[in-house]
Scaffold this motif. Structure first.
Motif, mmCIF file in Angstrom:
data_model
loop_
_atom_site.group_PDB
_atom_site.id
_atom_site.type_symbol
_atom_site.label_atom_id
_atom_site.label_comp_id
_atom_site.label_asym_id
_atom_site.label_seq_id
_atom_site.Cartn_x
_atom_site.Cartn_y
_atom_site.Cartn_z
ATOM 1 N N PRO A 53 33.882 -8.112 123.200
ATOM 2 C CA PRO A 53 34.388 -8.585 121.899
ATOM 3 C C PRO A 53 34.204 -10.076 121.610
ATOM 4 O O PRO A 53 34.412 -10.506 120.475
ATOM 5 N N ASP A 76 45.571 -2.968 124.954
ATOM 6 C CA ASP A 76 46.018 -2.856 126.341
ATOM 7 C C ASP A 76 45.963 -4.219 127.001
ATOM 8 O O ASP A 76 45.371 -5.159 126.465
ATOM 9 N N THR A 147 39.161 3.995 127.492
ATOM 10 C CA THR A 147 39.291 3.097 126.352
ATOM 11 C C THR A 147 40.723 2.593 126.324
ATOM 12 O O THR A 147 41.611 3.256 126.847
ATOM 13 N N ALA A 148 40.921 1.398 125.791
ATOM 14 C CA ALA A 148 42.203 0.702 126.002
ATOM 15 C C ALA A 148 42.438 0.738 127.516
ATOM 16 O O ALA A 148 41.507 0.454 128.280
ATOM 17 N N ARG A 181 48.268 -1.939 134.548
ATOM 18 C CA ARG A 181 47.974 -2.146 133.128
ATOM 19 C C ARG A 181 49.133 -1.679 132.270
ATOM 20 O O ARG A 181 49.981 -0.904 132.716
HETATM 21 O O1 LIG Z 1 41.263 -4.515 129.300
HETATM 22 C C1 LIG Z 1 40.175 -3.963 129.200
HETATM 23 O O2 LIG Z 1 39.352 -3.892 130.108
HETATM 24 C C2 LIG Z 1 39.760 -3.380 127.878
HETATM 25 O O3 LIG Z 1 40.712 -3.217 126.979
HETATM 26 C C3 LIG Z 1 38.918 -2.185 128.117
HETATM 27 O O4 LIG Z 1 39.279 -0.999 127.534
HETATM 28 C C4 LIG Z 1 37.534 -2.602 127.668
HETATM 29 O O5 LIG Z 1 37.441 -2.460 126.255
HETATM 30 C C5 LIG Z 1 36.474 -1.810 128.359
HETATM 31 O O6 LIG Z 1 36.716 -1.857 129.748
HETATM 32 C C6 LIG Z 1 35.078 -2.380 128.048
HETATM 33 O O7 LIG Z 1 35.011 -3.653 128.600
HETATM 34 P P1 LIG Z 1 33.660 -4.547 128.436
HETATM 35 O O8 LIG Z 1 33.589 -4.936 127.003
HETATM 36 O O9 LIG Z 1 33.878 -5.716 129.340
HETATM 37 O O10 LIG Z 1 32.501 -3.665 128.845
#
Ligand SMILES: O=C(O)[C@H](O)[C@@H](O)[C@H](O)[C@H](O)COP(=O)(O)O
Length: 237
Positions: A53, A76, A147-148, A181
């Motif tokens: 992101p 999360d 996800t999350a 988490r």
């Molecule tokens: O805390 C976290 O790790 C995120 O919320 C998780 O859900 C993340 O979106 C994915 O693991 C992808 O992570 P990358 O963008 O680093 O591939």
């Protein structure tokens, strides 16, 4: 998105580069938030952590919105202090809550408590006046289909993914992860008005294809629960 056929009703918003996708996603999200702020006193933006992101956060932080009326929170969080490099809260404060977005209200999933379970009540209090449904949700995805922090190997997953779950947040203790988490549960995530899945890399495309191959086995790959009409996938190589 090469030749990957997305499920019916899922939009392909892919781009040539991570930068282009980030700029496009920031435009779309800013437009949606501005529209919501014309109808409601506040708008909510739920973002994910991880590495993907960052350019999106930077682009969105400069958008001209009434940020003081926007609630920002994470989908999360790792149960670590903000000083820890693994902190998503730190990532959001350093990359999103800057520039024009600095005046947004941030609701923190990391509260005092030795474990997420011990901190849950404080997190729920922090989210008490968050208006639901969530307006904008940005999800990432791991190559295990999480996800999350809805991880396939989290003992708490079935409860957090239960459509009847009455809790907005849950602790998650997946053995595959170095930190405990806390995560929003499926019902509030499911009900978001706008959901984008933000992905980068061929590996994520292969994971998405695997997720699409057996859509009903959501506990094996929780991302499967989100591959529904209305989802917009923002992928870049
Ligand atoms: O805390 C976290 O790790 C995120 O919320 C998780 O859900 C993340 O979106 C994915 O693991 C992808 O992570 P990358 O963008 O680093 O591939």
């Amino acid at each position: 998105m090469s030749d990957l056929r997305l499920p019916e009703g899922v939009s392909d918003c892919s781009g040539e580069t991570p930068g282009n996708v980030a700029l496009n996603l920031a435009d779309v999200v800013a437009g949606f938030l501005a529209a919501r702020l014309r109808e409601a006193p506040r708008a909510s933006l739920v973002v994910s952590g991880g590495s993907t992101p960052l350019p999106f956060f930077k682009a969105l932080s400069g958008k001209d919105l009434e940020w003081s009326r926007v609630d920002v929170l994470l989908a999360d969080e790792r149960w670590v202090d903000e000083a820890d490099d693994a902190s998503n809260t730190r990532l959001v404060r350093e990359h999103l809550l800057q520039n024009k977005a600095a005046s947004a209200r941030f609701l923190s999933l990391k509260q005092p408590g030795a474990t997420p379970a011990e901190g849950l009540d404080r997190v729920k209090a922090e989210l008490a006046d968050l208006a639901l449904p969530i307006d904008v949700l940005i999800l990432g995805m791991g190559n295990d289909g999480h996800t999350a922090s809805l991880f396939p190997d989290a003992p708490e997953l079935e409860g957090a993914m239960n459509p009847e779950c009455q809790e907005i947040v849950a602790a998650a203790t997946p053995a595959s992860q170095p930190q405990k988490r806390i995560t929003l549960t499926w019902p509030p995530l499911r009900d978001a008005r706008f959901t984008a899945l933000h992905l980068k890399g061929e590996d994520k495309l292969q994971t998405l294809a695997r997720a699409m191959s057996e859509p009903d086995k959501v506990l094996e790959m929780p991302i499967r629960a989100f591959l529904k009409p209305g989802l917009q996938v923002f992928w870049s190589p």
